[in-house]
Design a protein around this motif. Structure first.
Motif, short mmCIF file in Angstrom:
data_model
loop_
_atom_site.label_atom_id
_atom_site.label_comp_id
_atom_site.label_asym_id
_atom_site.label_seq_id
_atom_site.Cartn_x
_atom_site.Cartn_y
_atom_site.Cartn_z
N GLY A 37 7.93 -6.79 12.84
CA GLY A 37 7.57 -8.18 12.57
C GLY A 37 8.42 -8.70 11.43
N THR A 100 1.84 -17.29 9.33
CA THR A 100 2.03 -15.84 9.33
C THR A 100 1.03 -15.15 8.41
N GLY A 103 -2.45 -15.68 10.29
CA GLY A 103 -2.51 -14.92 11.54
C GLY A 103 -2.18 -13.44 11.38
N GLY A 105 0.57 -11.94 10.71
CA GLY A 105 1.80 -11.56 11.38
C GLY A 105 2.51 -12.76 11.96
N THR A 107 5.52 -14.30 15.09
CA THR A 107 5.74 -14.27 16.54
C THR A 107 6.40 -12.98 17.00
N HIS A 110 3.54 -10.08 16.60
CA HIS A 110 2.49 -10.22 17.61
C HIS A 110 3.07 -10.33 19.02
N GLY A 114 2.99 -6.56 19.40
CA GLY A 114 1.54 -6.57 19.65
C GLY A 114 1.20 -6.67 21.13
N SER A 119 -2.58 -5.47 22.27
CA SER A 119 -3.47 -5.82 21.17
C SER A 119 -4.19 -7.13 21.47
N ARG A 121 -5.88 -8.94 19.34
CA ARG A 121 -5.55 -9.87 18.26
C ARG A 121 -4.21 -10.54 18.52
N SER A 122 -3.24 -9.79 19.04
CA SER A 122 -1.92 -10.36 19.33
C SER A 122 -1.98 -11.33 20.51
N ALA A 125 -3.28 -14.45 18.99
CA ALA A 125 -2.25 -15.05 18.13
C ALA A 125 -1.16 -15.71 18.96
N VAL A 126 -0.65 -15.01 19.97
CA VAL A 126 0.43 -15.58 20.80
C VAL A 126 -0.07 -16.80 21.56
#
Length: 145
Positions: A37, A100, A103, A105, A107, A110, A114, A119, A121-122, A125-126
């Protein structure tokens, strides 16, 4: 659509670039046991924060050197399609920085690493990154455009 907002479709270049991004993510995980990341790598370059700053610095130098090497190899300039509006770029940078942190992290962490690890969570996030990007482009092109 004005010419300045249009981009050329480059499937082979994009495929090659994506492959290199994936390869670098695998190498960072294999050699250092870390997620590739960019926000975490950048913060970890400061020697007082992380003891493994040298590989992080090499990674960031590679990000800067790659387009320069491309120019030397091809003789053609690298074309960027970012705004030349300094206020917009500063605001965008601050929003990305806030995102970042909020979140946990970026792009690359994640989206590339991620998602490959499935993941949850990823995925969230994405999804948030993409929805925000879609809304931003719509707003800039159709509301302000």
């Amino acid at each position: 659509m004005p010419p300045s907002t249009m981009t050329e479709f480059t499937p082979w270049t994009s495929l090659f670039g994506g492959g290199l991004i994936g390869l670098s993510a695998v190498m960072v995980m294999a050699f250092f046991g870390r997620v590739a990341g960019i926000s975490g790598i950048t913060v970890g370059v400061l020697p007082s924060i992380r003891s493994d700053w040298s590989w992080r610095l090499a990674f960031l130098v590679g990000l800067v050197a790659a387009p320069l090497l491309l120019v030397l190899a091809t003789g053609e300039p690298v074309v960027q399609t970012v705004s030349d509006n300094l206020i917009v770029m500063i605001l965008a940078g601050l929003l990305v920085g806030f995102g970042t942190i909020w979140g946990s992290g970026c792009t690359s962490g994640h989206g590339v690493c991620g998602l490959a690890r499935l993941s949850t969570r990823s995925f969230v996030a994405v999804g948030t990154f993409m929805a925000t990007a879609f809304l931003t482009v719509f707003f800039l092109r159709h509301i302000l455009g």
